[in-house]
Design an enzyme around this catalytic site. Structure first.
Site, PDB file in Angstrom:
ATOM      1  N   TYR A 101       0.837  -1.213   0.000  1.00 22.74           N
ATOM      2  CA  TYR A 101       0.000   0.000   0.000  1.00 22.74           C
ATOM      3  C   TYR A 101       0.874   1.266   0.000  1.00 22.74           C
ATOM      4  O   TYR A 101       0.378   2.367  -0.229  1.00 22.74           O
ATOM      5  CB  TYR A 101      -0.942   0.061   1.219  1.00 22.74           C
ATOM      6  CG  TYR A 101      -1.902  -1.087   1.403  1.00 22.74           C
ATOM      7  CD1 TYR A 101      -2.101  -2.038   0.402  1.00 22.74           C
ATOM      8  CD2 TYR A 101      -2.625  -1.225   2.587  1.00 22.74           C
ATOM      9  CE1 TYR A 101      -2.978  -3.102   0.602  1.00 22.74           C
ATOM     10  CE2 TYR A 101      -3.508  -2.286   2.778  1.00 22.74           C
ATOM     11  CZ  TYR A 101      -3.671  -3.218   1.789  1.00 22.74           C
ATOM     12  OH  TYR A 101      -4.532  -4.273   1.982  1.00 22.74           O
ATOM     13  N   HIS A 151       0.959 -11.600   2.487  1.00 27.13           N
ATOM     14  CA  HIS A 151      -0.152 -10.948   1.785  1.00 27.13           C
ATOM     15  C   HIS A 151      -0.836 -11.851   0.755  1.00 27.13           C
ATOM     16  O   HIS A 151      -2.049 -11.802   0.575  1.00 27.13           O
ATOM     17  CB  HIS A 151       0.374  -9.676   1.090  1.00 27.13           C
ATOM     18  CG  HIS A 151      -0.672  -8.644   0.837  1.00 27.13           C
ATOM     19  ND1 HIS A 151      -0.424  -7.296   0.900  1.00 27.13           N
ATOM     20  CD2 HIS A 151      -1.983  -8.732   0.506  1.00 27.13           C
ATOM     21  CE1 HIS A 151      -1.534  -6.628   0.637  1.00 27.13           C
ATOM     22  NE2 HIS A 151      -2.489  -7.478   0.385  1.00 27.13           N
TER      23      HIS A 151
HETATM   24  N1  LIG Z   1      -5.514  -8.728   2.241  1.00 24.03           N
HETATM   25  C1  LIG Z   1      -5.908  -8.240   1.090  1.00 24.03           C
HETATM   26  O1  LIG Z   1      -5.580  -8.769   0.013  1.00 24.03           O
HETATM   27  C2  LIG Z   1      -6.767  -7.013   1.084  1.00 24.03           C
HETATM   28  C3  LIG Z   1      -7.398  -6.609  -0.099  1.00 24.03           C
HETATM   29  C4  LIG Z   1      -8.217  -5.470  -0.076  1.00 24.03           C
HETATM   30  C5  LIG Z   1      -8.375  -4.787   1.131  1.00 24.03           C
HETATM   31  N2  LIG Z   1      -7.730  -5.177   2.267  1.00 24.03           N
HETATM   32  C6  LIG Z   1      -7.894  -4.446   3.563  1.00 24.03           C
HETATM   33  O2  LIG Z   1      -9.285  -4.372   3.872  1.00 24.03           O
HETATM   34  C7  LIG Z   1      -9.645  -2.997   4.059  1.00 24.03           C
HETATM   35  C8  LIG Z   1     -11.106  -2.750   3.670  1.00 24.03           C
HETATM   36  O3  LIG Z   1     -11.331  -3.110   2.323  1.00 24.03           O
HETATM   37  P1  LIG Z   1     -11.461  -2.058   1.130  1.00 24.03           P
HETATM   38  O4  LIG Z   1     -10.858  -0.775   1.529  1.00 24.03           O
HETATM   39  O5  LIG Z   1     -10.926  -2.697  -0.095  1.00 24.03           O
HETATM   40  O6  LIG Z   1     -13.019  -1.908   0.893  1.00 24.03           O
HETATM   41  P2  LIG Z   1     -14.358  -1.705   1.784  1.00 24.03           P
HETATM   42  O7  LIG Z   1     -13.989  -1.400   3.201  1.00 24.03           O
HETATM   43  O8  LIG Z   1     -15.233  -2.845   1.471  1.00 24.03           O
HETATM   44  O9  LIG Z   1     -15.017  -0.455   1.088  1.00 24.03           O
HETATM   45  C9  LIG Z   1     -14.459   0.816   1.110  1.00 24.03           C
HETATM   46  C10 LIG Z   1     -15.354   1.719   0.267  1.00 24.03           C
HETATM   47  O10 LIG Z   1     -16.629   1.892   0.906  1.00 24.03           O
HETATM   48  C11 LIG Z   1     -16.886   3.282   1.142  1.00 24.03           C
HETATM   49  N3  LIG Z   1     -17.542   3.362   2.463  1.00 24.03           N
HETATM   50  C12 LIG Z   1     -16.998   3.051   3.662  1.00 24.03           C
HETATM   51  N4  LIG Z   1     -17.895   3.155   4.637  1.00 24.03           N
HETATM   52  C13 LIG Z   1     -19.056   3.561   4.057  1.00 24.03           C
HETATM   53  C14 LIG Z   1     -20.356   3.845   4.549  1.00 24.03           C
HETATM   54  N5  LIG Z   1     -20.644   3.695   5.856  1.00 24.03           N
HETATM   55  N6  LIG Z   1     -21.313   4.251   3.665  1.00 24.03           N
HETATM   56  C15 LIG Z   1     -21.030   4.376   2.352  1.00 24.03           C
HETATM   57  N7  LIG Z   1     -19.807   4.128   1.818  1.00 24.03           N
HETATM   58  C16 LIG Z   1     -18.839   3.711   2.668  1.00 24.03           C
HETATM   59  C17 LIG Z   1     -15.532   3.956   1.110  1.00 24.03           C
HETATM   60  O11 LIG Z   1     -15.666   5.280   0.624  1.00 24.03           O
HETATM   61  P3  LIG Z   1     -14.910   6.558   1.296  1.00 24.03           P
HETATM   62  O12 LIG Z   1     -13.512   6.156   1.602  1.00 24.03           O
HETATM   63  O13 LIG Z   1     -15.028   7.587   0.222  1.00 24.03           O
HETATM   64  O14 LIG Z   1     -15.714   6.876   2.527  1.00 24.03           O
HETATM   65  C18 LIG Z   1     -14.774   3.098   0.084  1.00 24.03           C
HETATM   66  O15 LIG Z   1     -15.104   3.511  -1.234  1.00 24.03           O
HETATM   67  C19 LIG Z   1      -8.626  -2.265   3.173  1.00 24.03           C
HETATM   68  O16 LIG Z   1      -8.561  -0.884   3.428  1.00 24.03           O
HETATM   69  C20 LIG Z   1      -7.371  -3.028   3.485  1.00 24.03           C
HETATM   70  O17 LIG Z   1      -6.828  -2.616   4.716  1.00 24.03           O
HETATM   71  C21 LIG Z   1      -6.926  -6.290   2.249  1.00 24.03           C
END
Ligand SMILES: NC(=O)c1ccc[n+]([C@@H]2O[C@H](COP(=O)([O-])OP(=O)(O)OC[C@H]3O[C@@H](n4cnc5c(N)ncnc54)[C@H](OP(=O)(O)O)[C@@H]3O)[C@@H](O)[C@H]2O)c1
Length: 285
Positions: free
Chosen positions: A49, A106
């Site tokens: 990241y 990862h």
């Molecule tokens: N291990 C892996 O391979 C892997 C892969 C992907 C992610 N991850 C981890 O998992 C974490 C979470 O996953 P993610 O960031 O991919 O996606 P997510 O948490 O499923 O979704 C994030 C999205 O949802 C929006 N959002 C958040 N809360 C909201 C709400 N209450 N109402 C409306 N929209 C909302 C955010 O917009 P805004 O930011 O504009 O509010 C952003 O666009 C990552 O940040 C990372 O740390 C790990």
């Protein structure tokens, strides 16, 4: 914050904050500082990241003791033990910390055995408190378990209403490996925040779709790490400990399962090539 107990005796908060795709370091530092003020203490970053530095800075500047935080980071695909050791060293340096609470491999590619042994040695040296994996399917997890001393404490997987991972969650829970859900909201795909079934369920409790999803995951004993750059959503996403979904509501959400990744297929050779090259993969909204 409530916690789950890991198989190594350590505790992990049930809910944390992810910083994937918050690429700009100044923005990431601000977002993490905001999240700390809202009450988040678990932060989920990764070497790939490229924002470990910002997470470390925000934590230092908060003035809150390091011991109150739970930092997770992840090792990017490495070719051997020495490269993995170097990766661990870099994460510690970037985060400006003596230890990392949870360090994950990862992706299930590269020299995962060499990587795991580097993580085990760093755990023995006190540099990593808990060690685990991410995106590892049951066969690969079992292989790691059978040929090493320490078994993974955590497996971080994509789990959301569209991809509920029933078999994988069951396998890890049976092995006493804590499941942590990445992309709990599937990054908003298929209008998840407007879904009518989730709205109906949430209206009974005065909760949003996002809150219903997080609650549903917590009730499956899964750690959640939603990401948001907006303070109002950070507050919304952490406010999920004052209601309980019924069995009937849990079963209705189970019906939303499309049973496929919203991002990529871990076993598709073309996707694997892209992941190893660090390219974005997966379908768009
Ligand atoms: N291990 C892996 O391979 C892997 C892969 C992907 C992610 N991850 C981890 O998992 C974490 C979470 O996953 P993610 O960031 O991919 O996606 P997510 O948490 O499923 O979704 C994030 C999205 O949802 C929006 N959002 C958040 N809360 C909201 C709400 N209450 N109402 C409306 N929209 C909302 C955010 O917009 P805004 O930011 O504009 O509010 C952003 O666009 C990552 O940040 C990372 O740390 C790990």
């Amino acid at each position: 914050m409530d916690s789950f107990k890991l198989n190594d005796g350590n505790k992990i908060p049930k809910l944390g904050f992810g910083v994937f795709q918050v690429d700009d370091l100044n923005e990431c530092e601000k977002v993490v500082s905001d999240a700390i003020k809202v009450g988040y203490r678990l932060f989920d970053t990764a070497a790939i990241y490229k924002n470990e530095l910002a997470v470390g800075r925000a934590i230092k500047k908060s003035g809150i003791p390091r011991s109150e935080f739970f930092i997770t980071s992840k090792l990017w695909i490495s070719s051997n033990y020495a490269e993995a050791q170097e990766g661990i060293k870099k994460s510690l340096k970037n985060l400006d910390t003596d230890y990392i609470d949870l360090y994950l491999i990862h992706q299930p590619y590269g020299d995962t055995m060499g990587e795991w042994r580097a993580l085990e040695d760093a755990k023995r040296a006190g540099k990593l408190r808990s060690i685990g994996v991410s995106n590892f399917y049951s066969d690969v997890v079992k292989n790691i378990e059978l040929f090493n001393d320490i078994k993974p404490a955590v497996n971080q997987l994509e789990v959301n209403p569209w991809n509920q991972q029933l078999d994988e969650v069951k396998f890890n829970q049976q092995e006493d490996i804590q499941v942590e859900a990445w992309a709990p909201f599937a990054e908003g795909k298929h209008d998840i925040f407007q879904n009518e079934l989730l709205k109906d369920i949430g209206s009974k409790y005065g909760k949003s779709n996002g809150q219903v999803i997080l609650r549903w995951l917590l009730q499956r004993n899964i750690v959640v790490i939603p990401k948001s750059t907006h303070v109002s959503r950070m507050k919304e996403n952490i406010d999920v400990f004052d209601f309980q979904l019924t069995d009937e509501e849990m079963n209705k959400i189970a019906e939303l399962n499309k049973n496929e990744s919203q991002f990529f297929d871990r076993r598709d050779p073309r996707d694997i090539e892209k992941i190893v090259r660090g390219e974005k993969v997966g379908a768009e909204n």
